[in-house]
Design an enzyme around this catalytic site. Structure first.
Site, PDB file in Angstrom:
ATOM      1  N   LYS A 222      24.381 -28.675  11.029  1.00 17.91           N
ATOM      2  CA  LYS A 222      23.661 -28.625   9.736  1.00 17.91           C
ATOM      3  C   LYS A 222      24.268 -29.629   8.760  1.00 17.91           C
ATOM      4  O   LYS A 222      23.547 -30.375   8.108  1.00 17.91           O
ATOM      5  CB  LYS A 222      23.749 -27.203   9.161  1.00 17.91           C
ATOM      6  CG  LYS A 222      23.350 -27.110   7.707  1.00 17.91           C
ATOM      7  CD  LYS A 222      23.420 -25.699   7.183  1.00 17.91           C
ATOM      8  CE  LYS A 222      24.712 -25.292   6.530  1.00 17.91           C
ATOM      9  NZ  LYS A 222      25.046 -25.936   5.255  1.00 17.91           N
ATOM     10  N   ASN A 223      25.599 -29.627   8.672  1.00 15.03           N
ATOM     11  CA  ASN A 223      26.238 -30.464   7.656  1.00 15.03           C
ATOM     12  C   ASN A 223      26.232 -31.951   8.013  1.00 15.03           C
ATOM     13  O   ASN A 223      26.598 -32.786   7.190  1.00 15.03           O
ATOM     14  CB  ASN A 223      27.677 -29.990   7.389  1.00 15.03           C
ATOM     15  CG  ASN A 223      27.673 -28.670   6.633  1.00 15.03           C
ATOM     16  OD1 ASN A 223      26.618 -28.184   6.214  1.00 15.03           O
ATOM     17  ND2 ASN A 223      28.846 -28.079   6.470  1.00 15.03           N
TER      18      ASN A 223
ATOM     19  N   ARG B 196      31.287 -24.726  -7.933  1.00 12.82           N
ATOM     20  CA  ARG B 196      30.761 -25.930  -7.274  1.00 12.82           C
ATOM     21  C   ARG B 196      30.269 -26.990  -8.270  1.00 12.82           C
ATOM     22  O   ARG B 196      29.073 -27.289  -8.335  1.00 12.82           O
ATOM     23  CB  ARG B 196      29.667 -25.570  -6.263  1.00 12.82           C
ATOM     24  CG  ARG B 196      30.175 -24.627  -5.217  1.00 12.82           C
ATOM     25  CD  ARG B 196      29.211 -24.422  -4.101  1.00 12.82           C
ATOM     26  NE  ARG B 196      29.426 -25.364  -3.022  1.00 12.82           N
ATOM     27  CZ  ARG B 196      28.895 -25.221  -1.816  1.00 12.82           C
ATOM     28  NH1 ARG B 196      28.144 -24.209  -1.540  1.00 12.82           N
ATOM     29  NH2 ARG B 196      29.122 -26.110  -0.885  1.00 12.82           N
ATOM     30  N   PRO B 197      31.185 -27.571  -9.039  1.00  9.36           N
ATOM     31  CA  PRO B 197      30.764 -28.620  -9.974  1.00  9.36           C
ATOM     32  C   PRO B 197      30.334 -29.886  -9.242  1.00  9.36           C
ATOM     33  O   PRO B 197      30.560 -30.028  -8.034  1.00  9.36           O
ATOM     34  CB  PRO B 197      32.034 -28.873 -10.794  1.00  9.36           C
ATOM     35  CG  PRO B 197      33.158 -28.366  -9.963  1.00  9.36           C
ATOM     36  CD  PRO B 197      32.625 -27.321  -9.050  1.00  9.36           C
TER      37      PRO B 197
ATOM     38  N   ASP C  79      34.681 -22.994   5.901  1.00  9.49           N
ATOM     39  CA  ASP C  79      33.449 -22.437   6.481  1.00  9.49           C
ATOM     40  C   ASP C  79      33.730 -21.486   7.649  1.00  9.49           C
ATOM     41  O   ASP C  79      32.797 -20.853   8.160  1.00  9.49           O
ATOM     42  CB  ASP C  79      32.517 -23.565   6.942  1.00  9.49           C
ATOM     43  CG  ASP C  79      31.819 -24.240   5.771  1.00  9.49           C
ATOM     44  OD1 ASP C  79      31.940 -23.741   4.644  1.00  9.49           O
ATOM     45  OD2 ASP C  79      31.153 -25.262   5.989  1.00  9.49           O
TER      46      ASP C  79
ATOM     47  N   ARG D 218      20.306 -19.899   7.028  1.00  7.90           N
ATOM     48  CA  ARG D 218      20.471 -21.239   6.428  1.00  7.90           C
ATOM     49  C   ARG D 218      21.275 -22.163   7.343  1.00  7.90           C
ATOM     50  O   ARG D 218      21.076 -23.382   7.306  1.00  7.90           O
ATOM     51  CB  ARG D 218      21.202 -21.123   5.087  1.00  7.90           C
ATOM     52  CG  ARG D 218      20.376 -20.511   3.969  1.00  7.90           C
ATOM     53  CD  ARG D 218      21.130 -20.576   2.651  1.00  7.90           C
ATOM     54  NE  ARG D 218      21.739 -21.888   2.521  1.00  7.90           N
ATOM     55  CZ  ARG D 218      22.948 -22.116   1.994  1.00  7.90           C
ATOM     56  NH1 ARG D 218      23.660 -21.125   1.526  1.00  7.90           N
ATOM     57  NH2 ARG D 218      23.428 -23.333   1.935  1.00  7.90           N
TER      58      ARG D 218
ATOM     59  N   ARG E  69      21.848 -26.673  -2.009  1.00  3.24           N
ATOM     60  CA  ARG E  69      22.796 -27.467  -2.778  1.00  3.24           C
ATOM     61  C   ARG E  69      22.793 -28.929  -2.337  1.00  3.24           C
ATOM     62  O   ARG E  69      23.043 -29.832  -3.132  1.00  3.24           O
ATOM     63  CB  ARG E  69      24.198 -26.868  -2.602  1.00  3.24           C
ATOM     64  CG  ARG E  69      25.218 -27.648  -3.359  1.00  3.24           C
ATOM     65  CD  ARG E  69      26.606 -27.100  -3.268  1.00  3.24           C
ATOM     66  NE  ARG E  69      27.565 -28.125  -3.615  1.00  3.24           N
ATOM     67  CZ  ARG E  69      27.891 -28.433  -4.844  1.00  3.24           C
ATOM     68  NH1 ARG E  69      27.361 -27.800  -5.851  1.00  3.24           N
ATOM     69  NH2 ARG E  69      28.756 -29.403  -5.082  1.00  3.24           N
TER      70      ARG E  69
ATOM     71  N   CYS F 216      24.760 -21.821  -1.591  1.00  9.61           N
ATOM     72  CA  CYS F 216      25.546 -20.602  -1.398  1.00  9.61           C
ATOM     73  C   CYS F 216      26.284 -20.212  -2.668  1.00  9.61           C
ATOM     74  O   CYS F 216      26.828 -21.061  -3.362  1.00  9.61           O
ATOM     75  CB  CYS F 216      26.574 -20.846  -0.298  1.00  9.61           C
ATOM     76  SG  CYS F 216      26.273 -19.883   1.150  1.00  9.61           S
TER      77      CYS F 216
HETATM   78  C1  UD1 Z   1      30.540 -29.311   2.092  1.00  8.90           C
HETATM   79  C2  UD1 Z   1      29.847 -28.484   3.155  1.00  8.90           C
HETATM   80  C3  UD1 Z   1      30.245 -27.026   3.036  1.00  8.90           C
HETATM   81  C4  UD1 Z   1      31.763 -26.885   3.078  1.00  8.90           C
HETATM   82  C5  UD1 Z   1      32.423 -27.814   2.064  1.00  8.90           C
HETATM   83  C6  UD1 Z   1      33.940 -27.848   2.185  1.00  8.90           C
HETATM   84  C7  UD1 Z   1      27.775 -29.682   3.498  1.00  8.90           C
HETATM   85  C8  UD1 Z   1      26.303 -29.665   3.367  1.00  8.90           C
HETATM   86  N1  UD1 Z   1      28.420 -28.616   2.985  1.00  8.90           N
HETATM   87  O1  UD1 Z   1      30.110 -28.805   0.843  1.00  8.90           O
HETATM   88  O2  UD1 Z   1      29.663 -26.327   4.131  1.00  8.90           O
HETATM   89  O3  UD1 Z   1      32.113 -25.550   2.758  1.00  8.90           O
HETATM   90  O4  UD1 Z   1      31.951 -29.171   2.256  1.00  8.90           O
HETATM   91  O5  UD1 Z   1      34.336 -28.207   3.462  1.00  8.90           O
HETATM   92  O6  UD1 Z   1      28.364 -30.573   4.079  1.00  8.90           O
HETATM   93  N2  UD1 Z   1      34.205 -30.285  -6.190  1.00  8.90           N
HETATM   94  C9  UD1 Z   1      34.385 -30.632  -7.506  1.00  8.90           C
HETATM   95  N3  UD1 Z   1      33.535 -31.566  -8.046  1.00  8.90           N
HETATM   96  C10 UD1 Z   1      32.544 -32.169  -7.325  1.00  8.90           C
HETATM   97  C11 UD1 Z   1      32.376 -31.807  -5.967  1.00  8.90           C
HETATM   98  C12 UD1 Z   1      33.222 -30.863  -5.426  1.00  8.90           C
HETATM   99  O7  UD1 Z   1      35.271 -30.111  -8.189  1.00  8.90           O
HETATM  100  O8  UD1 Z   1      31.828 -33.021  -7.868  1.00  8.90           O
HETATM  101  C13 UD1 Z   1      35.086 -29.258  -5.586  1.00  8.90           C
HETATM  102  C14 UD1 Z   1      34.307 -27.999  -5.178  1.00  8.90           C
HETATM  103  O9  UD1 Z   1      34.140 -27.133  -6.266  1.00  8.90           O
HETATM  104  C15 UD1 Z   1      35.180 -27.425  -4.115  1.00  8.90           C
HETATM  105  C16 UD1 Z   1      35.762 -28.666  -3.428  1.00  8.90           C
HETATM  106  O10 UD1 Z   1      35.582 -29.748  -4.346  1.00  8.90           O
HETATM  107  O11 UD1 Z   1      36.236 -26.703  -4.680  1.00  8.90           O
HETATM  108  C17 UD1 Z   1      35.109 -28.994  -2.092  1.00  8.90           C
HETATM  109  O12 UD1 Z   1      33.749 -29.236  -2.286  1.00  8.90           O
HETATM  110  P1  UD1 Z   1      32.953 -30.309  -1.420  1.00  8.90           P
HETATM  111  O13 UD1 Z   1      33.880 -30.930  -0.428  1.00  8.90           O
HETATM  112  O14 UD1 Z   1      32.233 -31.214  -2.350  1.00  8.90           O
HETATM  113  O15 UD1 Z   1      31.928 -29.387  -0.681  1.00  8.90           O
HETATM  114  P2  UD1 Z   1      30.378 -29.625  -0.485  1.00  8.90           P
HETATM  115  O16 UD1 Z   1      30.105 -31.065  -0.231  1.00  8.90           O
HETATM  116  O17 UD1 Z   1      29.642 -28.934  -1.556  1.00  8.90           O
END
Ligand code: UD1
Length: 418
Positions: free
Chosen positions: A22-23, A121-122, A305, A397, A92, A116
């Site tokens: 999926k990812n 999740r900023p 995950d 999902r 998302r 989720c």
């Molecule tokens: C992706 C995965 C999700 C997985 C996560 C962490 C996909 C579709 N989803 O989510 O399944 O759980 O990686 O391995 O690939 N953060 C910030 N600012 C930002 C972006 C992120 O502070 O602009 C923080 C988040 O709040 C979190 C951390 O960074 O604490 C990791 O998030 P991120 O790696 O961005 O996860 P996703 O891409 O949302």
């Protein structure tokens, strides 16, 4: 909203084929809007998140068709750059569209993303990264507006190796003139897969899989046929399922190098694991030992995950375990549900302390999010008696009919349509 009805107490035995990730699929589908020709995605697994991403592409004017298990996307007629809230609130990963849309149209208007419910999740890292490439961004009335008239290559240093921000910035830079470098990039296998996909269309990206990614801008991306990598989280979920229930399971079409953190922990617990090209065999004949400390970290650390599934396993092991969640602040929601089933867990902030119990008991529980839902399925298979899991839509999902895969291995899960 569907429910699962599980008759517990079965061991798991047999083979299971691991589907595409999926990812990996989600950013690849987002990126396909940048292609001048036709994108064919082989073995495209239609998780509900993927279905929503296809709907977003169609909303933008792309033509999408699934023939057998190949998704064919023709984005040549796409002419819109706005994604309304009805799509983004459900998924998302709609935030990944910012990079491809500014690259293709020089504009993007995307409603704030949903997904989720596992913490704040900023998206500040996405925004700052795109701004480093000359994109002007304003946030108004729940929408993010991007203007990329001056899109150009740049240097981006991520304060945290965010998966989504790394992918978004990579995609924005692919058609930008000059060379972009992303420092402190995320190293997840899905990012390397996105690089391979972009390069198969004529892009010039290198370094994915390390913390420095270099993107040399090209003028266009051409048609491609591509098969994404297999899903390491589904593979991990099935390994943990067998570890918890006992039995012998072989995963097919998988890549064990994506799951070294989990495999090492399962071996420490007492599981016998054999690795063989694209196969992993796990055999478990007795009650496992607890792992004293498990801490989630960016790849190649232990994946967030798989944290809920591993927490479920620890509830049944001999001894005590401490689990620290470093990625998402509210990712222990499963624990109140597991306690209904007889688990002994204490949670404080980002830490869970688990004292293993000999057995769990069936109960009526609710999936609070995608991976917690998978953890509850494991708990239901191991529990004495009958378990009902509500809100199965969370699980759908990221797992395509998890009940079929696990029933083929000997579980007794019935989907009740409501
Ligand atoms: C992706 C995965 C999700 C997985 C996560 C962490 C996909 C579709 N989803 O989510 O399944 O759980 O990686 O391995 O690939 N953060 C910030 N600012 C930002 C972006 C992120 O502070 O602009 C923080 C988040 O709040 C979190 C951390 O960074 O604490 C990791 O998030 P991120 O790696 O961005 O996860 P996703 O891409 O949302």
């Amino acid at each position: 909203m569907d429910k699962f009805f599980i008759e517990g107490g079965t061991k798991l035995n047999g083979d299971v084929v691991i589907p595409t990730a999926k990812n990996a699929l989600l950013p690849i589908l987002a990126c396909s809007i940048m292609c001048d020709g036709v994108v064919e995605i082989e073995k495209c697994t239609t998780y509900t998140d993927v279905e929503y991403m296809i709907k977003i592409l169609e909303e933008l004017g792309a033509e999408c068709e699934i023939i057998d298990d190949t998704l064919i996307i023709n984005s040549s007629l796409a002419d819109k750059y706005a994604i309304p809230e009805e799509y983004t609130k459900r998924i998302r990963s709609s935030i990944f569209m910012l990079g491809p849309l500014v690259s293709r149209f020089g504009r993007a208007k995307v409603a704030y993303p949903g997904g989720c419910n596992i913490g704040a999740r900023p998206i500040d890292l996405h925004i700052k990264g795109l701004e480093s490439l000359g994109v002007k961004i304003v946030e108004r009335h729940g929408y993010i507006y991007c203007n990329a008239d001056n899109l150009s290559a740049g240097q981006v240093h991520l304060d945290f190796p965010s998966v989504g921000a790394t992918e978004n910035i990579m995609m924005a830079a692919v058609l930008a003139k000059g060379t972009t470098t992303i420092y402190n990039a995320a190293k997840e296998p899905e990012i390397e897969d996105l690089q391979n996909f972009i390069n198969a269309m004529g892009g010039k990206v290198s370094g994915a899989g390390t913390s420095t990614i270099v993107i040399e801008g090209v003028s266009r991306l051409h048609s491609v046929k591509y098969k994404p990598i297999s899903d390491r989280i589904i593979a991990g979920t099935y390994l943990i399922s067998c570890a918890a229930a006992g039995g012998k399971v072989t995963l097919l079409d998988t890549n064990h190098s994506f799951n070294t953190a989990l495999i090492s922990k399962l071996r420490q617990s007492g599981c016998k694991i054999k690795l063989n090209n694209d196969k992993i065999t796990i055999e478990v004949g007795c009650r496992l030992r607890s792992i004293s400390k498990i801490e989630t970290l960016p790849y190649p650390g232990f994946p967030t995950d798989l944290q809920s599934q591993m927490l479920t396993l620890q509830t049944l092991c001999r001894g005590n375990s401490m689990i620290i969640e470093n990625l998402f602040e509210t990712r222990f929601k499963i624990y109140t549900e597991l306690k209904k089933m007889g688990a002994d867990i204490l949670v404080k902030d980002r830490m869970a302390i688990v004292s293993g119990v000999k057995r769990l008991f069936g109960a009526s529980v609710t999936a609070p999010d995608l991976r917690s839902g998978a953890g509850l399925v494991i708990a239901g298979i191991c529990a004495e008696g009958y378990t009902t899991i509500n809100d199965v839509y969370h699980i759908d999902r990221g797992y395509l009919h998890i009940e079929n895969d696990l029933n083929n291995l000997g579980a007794r899960i019935t989907r009740v349509k409501e």
